[in-house]
Design a protein around this motif. Structure first.
Motif, PDB file in Angstrom:
ATOM      1  N   GLY A 253       1.140  -0.801  -0.147  1.00  0.00           N
ATOM      2  CA  GLY A 253       0.013   0.371  -0.226  1.00  0.00           C
ATOM      3  C   GLY A 253       0.853   1.035  -0.462  1.00  0.00           C
ATOM      4  N   LEU A 254       0.299   2.214   0.624  1.00  0.00           N
ATOM      5  CA  LEU A 254       1.219   3.457   0.759  1.00  0.00           C
ATOM      6  C   LEU A 254       1.976   3.269   1.676  1.00  0.00           C
ATOM      7  CD1 LEU A 254      -1.469   5.964   0.092  1.00  0.00           C
ATOM      8  CD2 LEU A 254      -0.153   4.623  -1.761  1.00  0.00           C
ATOM      9  N   GLN A 255       2.708   3.796   1.472  1.00  0.00           N
ATOM     10  CA  GLN A 255       4.247   3.621   2.987  1.00  0.00           C
ATOM     11  C   GLN A 255       5.187   5.140   2.874  1.00  0.00           C
ATOM     12  OE1 GLN A 255       5.137   0.610   5.267  1.00  0.00           O
ATOM     13  NE2 GLN A 255       2.870  -0.151   4.906  1.00  0.00           N
ATOM     14  N   THR A 256       5.412   4.983   4.043  1.00  0.00           N
ATOM     15  CA  THR A 256       7.049   6.151   4.959  1.00  0.00           C
ATOM     16  C   THR A 256       7.777   5.156   4.531  1.00  0.00           C
ATOM     17  OG1 THR A 256       5.436   7.574   5.151  1.00  0.00           O
ATOM     18  CG2 THR A 256       7.776   7.678   5.789  1.00  0.00           C
ATOM     19  N   GLN A 257       8.816   5.353   3.838  1.00  0.00           N
ATOM     20  CA  GLN A 257      11.022   4.831   3.668  1.00  0.00           C
ATOM     21  C   GLN A 257      10.918   6.247   2.937  1.00  0.00           C
ATOM     22  OE1 GLN A 257      11.318   2.197   4.658  1.00  0.00           O
ATOM     23  NE2 GLN A 257       9.864   0.963   5.200  1.00  0.00           N
ATOM     24  N   PHE A 258      12.438   6.463   4.221  1.00  0.00           N
ATOM     25  CA  PHE A 258      13.330   7.558   4.359  1.00  0.00           C
ATOM     26  C   PHE A 258      12.895   8.729   3.808  1.00  0.00           C
ATOM     27  CE2 PHE A 258      14.350   2.871   2.080  1.00  0.00           C
ATOM     28  CZ  PHE A 258      15.745   2.725   2.502  1.00  0.00           C
ATOM     29  N   ASP A 259      11.863   8.695   4.792  1.00  0.00           N
ATOM     30  CA  ASP A 259      11.015  10.444   4.744  1.00  0.00           C
ATOM     31  C   ASP A 259      10.385  10.470   3.309  1.00  0.00           C
ATOM     32  OD1 ASP A 259      12.126  10.370   7.536  1.00  0.00           O
ATOM     33  OD2 ASP A 259      13.711  11.034   7.297  1.00  0.00           O
ATOM     34  N   GLN A 260       9.945   9.343   2.571  1.00  0.00           N
ATOM     35  CA  GLN A 260       9.616   9.726   1.623  1.00  0.00           C
ATOM     36  C   GLN A 260       8.037   8.756   1.839  1.00  0.00           C
ATOM     37  OE1 GLN A 260       9.678  12.163  -1.240  1.00  0.00           O
ATOM     38  NE2 GLN A 260       7.888  11.133  -1.840  1.00  0.00           N
ATOM     39  N   SER A 261       7.283   9.741   1.253  1.00  0.00           N
ATOM     40  CA  SER A 261       5.723   8.642   1.272  1.00  0.00           C
ATOM     41  C   SER A 261       5.529   7.557  -0.344  1.00  0.00           C
ATOM     42  CB  SER A 261       4.977   9.612   0.404  1.00  0.00           C
ATOM     43  OG  SER A 261       4.267  10.361   1.616  1.00  0.00           O
ATOM     44  N   PHE A 262       5.342   6.689  -0.555  1.00  0.00           N
ATOM     45  CA  PHE A 262       5.800   5.476  -1.543  1.00  0.00           C
ATOM     46  C   PHE A 262       4.921   5.591  -1.651  1.00  0.00           C
ATOM     47  CE2 PHE A 262      10.338   5.932  -0.594  1.00  0.00           C
ATOM     48  CZ  PHE A 262      11.047   6.484  -1.842  1.00  0.00           C
ATOM     49  N   ALA A 263       3.985   4.874  -3.128  1.00  0.00           N
ATOM     50  CA  ALA A 263       2.454   4.028  -3.209  1.00  0.00           C
ATOM     51  C   ALA A 263       3.656   2.700  -3.997  1.00  0.00           C
ATOM     52  CB  ALA A 263       1.976   4.198  -4.316  1.00  0.00           C
ATOM     53  N   MET A 264       3.628   1.626  -3.379  1.00  0.00           N
ATOM     54  CA  MET A 264       4.021   0.610  -3.420  1.00  0.00           C
ATOM     55  C   MET A 264       2.786  -0.435  -4.480  1.00  0.00           C
ATOM     56  SD  MET A 264       6.202  -0.255   0.439  1.00  0.00           S
ATOM     57  CE  MET A 264       7.850   1.390   0.542  1.00  0.00           C
ATOM     58  N   VAL A 265       3.743  -0.540  -5.308  1.00  0.00           N
ATOM     59  CA  VAL A 265       2.628  -1.234  -6.566  1.00  0.00           C
ATOM     60  C   VAL A 265       3.352  -3.009  -6.601  1.00  0.00           C
ATOM     61  CG1 VAL A 265       2.181  -1.926  -8.958  1.00  0.00           C
ATOM     62  CG2 VAL A 265       2.278   0.521  -7.837  1.00  0.00           C
ATOM     63  N   SER A 266       3.110  -3.524  -6.006  1.00  0.00           N
ATOM     64  CA  SER A 266       3.838  -5.113  -6.166  1.00  0.00           C
ATOM     65  C   SER A 266       3.686  -5.841  -7.824  1.00  0.00           C
ATOM     66  CB  SER A 266       3.360  -5.948  -5.158  1.00  0.00           C
ATOM     67  OG  SER A 266       3.629  -6.009  -3.956  1.00  0.00           O
ATOM     68  N   VAL A 267       4.998  -6.280  -8.546  1.00  0.00           N
ATOM     69  CA  VAL A 267       4.822  -6.196  -9.793  1.00  0.00           C
ATOM     70  C   VAL A 267       5.250  -7.632 -10.449  1.00  0.00           C
ATOM     71  CG1 VAL A 267       5.518  -3.193 -10.625  1.00  0.00           C
ATOM     72  CG2 VAL A 267       7.445  -5.241 -10.123  1.00  0.00           C
ATOM     73  N   ALA A 268       5.705  -8.708  -8.923  1.00  0.00           N
ATOM     74  CA  ALA A 268       6.072  -9.740  -8.680  1.00  0.00           C
ATOM     75  C   ALA A 268       5.858 -10.593  -7.393  1.00  0.00           C
ATOM     76  CB  ALA A 268       7.503  -9.965  -9.224  1.00  0.00           C
TER      77      ALA A 268
END
Length: 552
Positions: A253-268
């Motif tokens: 889903g949406l996560q904060t990593q390295f002080d940045q917002s990411f939308a993590m789309v699993s492609v595998a």
């Protein structure tokens, strides 16, 4: 020892501020510097539907408090149906425990009469449900969008019910959070995608591209009873590469990593394998035992397995490498460690040492690039004063994306064969036979699944998905952009059956998943209502944007 380098990184806008990083590796490639304009992790444009009237209808709905209360009530009601799936379920139609899924179907029909009027419902193996909303353009010219969800949930043990803040099947809403088994995995997702279709129908939207919703009944126990036959029916109907995009749960889903917002789309997804190990030896009276009985030999095998874990390495085949690239160029400079940044180019160039070093630097994420192994079951002996004649164990493995079933089997044979030789026992490998022998070690494989193909991020379908994410979802950190990044699903979803239908398989949950993915599979599973009620906006907008991509 590698040549020593001094790499000076400074702000181009403020040369007075810089840091000196001294290390024994090659300097950082310019394209992996913060803010690099090098084509690394370029973001898709924010994508808005051309049908602004329908889009506004959807937006107004999800912002309306009355509508929000209604969709929360729908999810709460679905949670109250304890549609648990069990490892030991018998065939559908013979085991009465499947009958709970009749209630799920009845509930969906009651809450969504519009969908029943405008979409065709197919039943697959009784409890698999497929809703097809036909588009105006033939599927040979505009491939359908397929959205997946599953109706079943992980069982709740009776002895664990008192540990829940609210009973697991009450669907309790406290004004902020919806509690209960399935709220995140996967009934919130199911309600959201069917709600998006319902809203689009009520808006008067007429799709050019066919939209398909498919709901399995046994994702939590491998998907053989519903997901597999659903995929087979759809493959018969649309053929190889006959689907534009498959979207399912299974991301972070949406996560904060390295002080940045990411939308993590699993492609595998990682691969899967269960390994069975049997040790047989003559029994007898416990007063006259051998030096090593079957349980002792099996214990030695288990210790060897645990003492020889699979090595972790980060390769460019792994979508986690692409995530690290995204973080290198988009996360705040001081938040992304140099020990990661300075290895990316070497990994890209295929240096095996750097692949191992980077995995070590990211040890807390080890199972994103290492095959995991977990001894899950063990059996042996029937009476305390009898020498056991059989001892067995089952090991569950999730295969790294750059591994294979054959590689794992070879590794296990290399560990077990010497132990058999040491104890003068016959050895039967995965594909070899051993002579009949009362003293034998044998290996067997179950549910073998190779790692999933990596779905492309340069495909139109991914760009539509990424542009929709950037349009509809808010970043987790105020005043930051939301970066869409490829990611890896370390487990498996129903998508494992759909590889032939399309190469564009994406797993994404459009909410902020926290606290161990909102405590899915464990006590106090929940979903935040404020985020849940906006999910239909994401799915409906995705459908609209995919419709805009249909060639005129």
């Amino acid at each position: 020892m590698a040549n020593r380098h001094l790499w000076i990184l400074g702000s181009l806008t403020n040369p007075a501020t810089f840091e000196i990083y001294q290390f024994f590796e090659s300097p950082v490639a310019p394209k992996y510097l913060f803010g690099a304009q090098s084509g690394v992790c370029e973001q898709a444009p924010i994508l808005s539907p051309s049908n602004t009237e329908v889009e506004q209808f959807i937006r107004d709905k999800v912002e309306d408090s009355k509508y929000q209360n209604e969709i929360i009530e729908k999810l709460s009601g679905l949670i109250q149906i304890p549609s648990e799936s069990y490892d030991d379920l018998g065939p559908i139609g013979q085991d009465d425990r499947w009958d709970i899924f009749y209630q799920v179907e009845k509930y969906i029909k009651k809450k969504y009469p519009t969908i029943l009027k405008l979409a065709k419902l197919d039943h697959v193996n009784t409890h698999g449900l497929i809703f097809t909303w036909e588009g105006s353009v033939p599927t040979s010219e505009a491939k359908p969008v397929l959205m997946l969800a599953h109706q079943d949930v992980v069982p709740v043990l009776a002895e664990n019910v008192p540990d829940w803040t609210h009973p697991p099947y009450d669907g309790h809403f406290d004004g902020k959070t919806i509690w209960g088994r399935g709220s995140t995995d996967d009934k919130g997702y199911l309600i959201s995608i069917i709600e998006s279709m319902d809203l689009l129908m009520k808006s008067g939207f007429k799709p050019k591209r066919t939209i398909i919703l498919a709901f399995g009944c046994d994702e939590e126990i491998s998907g053989q009873n519903c997901a597999r036959p659903i995929s087979e029916l759809l493959h018969d109907r649309y053929g190889d590469e006959g689907i534009y995009m498959v979207l399912d749960e299974g991301s972070f889903g949406l996560q904060t990593q390295f002080d940045q917002s990411f939308a993590m789309v699993s492609v595998a997804e990682k691969g899967y394998l269960d390994v069975g190990i049997n040790v047989t030896s003559p029994g007898g009276h416990a007063s006259n035992p051998p030096d090593h009985n079957a349980i002792g030999v099996l214990s030695e095998i288990i210790m060897s397995i645990e003492n020889h874990p699979f090595p972790g390495k980060v390769t460019t085949k792994n979508p986690i490498f692409n995530f690290l690239e995204c973080a290198a160029v988009h996360a705040p400079e001081r938040s992304f460690p140099m020990k990661i940044r300075n290895k990316l180019e070497r990994v890209e160039n295929g240096e095996s040492a750097a692949q191992l070093q980077l995995a070590k630097a990211l040890d807390e994420m080890r199972y994103f690039f290492r095959t995991s192994q977990s001894v899950g079951k063990i059996n042996g002996g029937v009476k305390i004063n009898a020498i056991p004649e059989l001892a067995s164990t089952m090991v569950n493995l999730r295969l790294a994306v750059d591994s294979s079933v054959a590689e794992v089997q070879k590794h296990y044979e290399s560990l077990v064969r010497p132990i058999a030789r040491k104890h003068g026992m016959s050895f039967q490998g995965f594909y070899t036979e051993a002579p009949e022998d009362r003293r034998k070690i044998s290996l067997s494989a179950f549910d073998a699944l190779e790692p999933a193909p990596v779905s492309p991020v340069d495909a139109e379908a991914f760009q539509v998905l990424a542009g929709t994410i950037r349009n509809t979802l808010k970043p987790l950190i105020k005043d930051q952009s939301l970066i869409v990044t490829p990611y890896l699903m370390p487990a498996n979803t129903d998508t494992k059956f759909f590889w032939k239908l399309t190469s564009n398989i994406y797993r994404f949950t459009p909410v902020n998943l926290e606290h161990n993915l909102n405590r899915a599979h464990t006590t106090d599973e929940f979903i935040v209502a404020e985020e849940f009620v906006r999910e239909p906006l994401f799915f409906a907008t995705l459908i609209l944007n995919a419709d805009d991509a249909v060639p005129i």
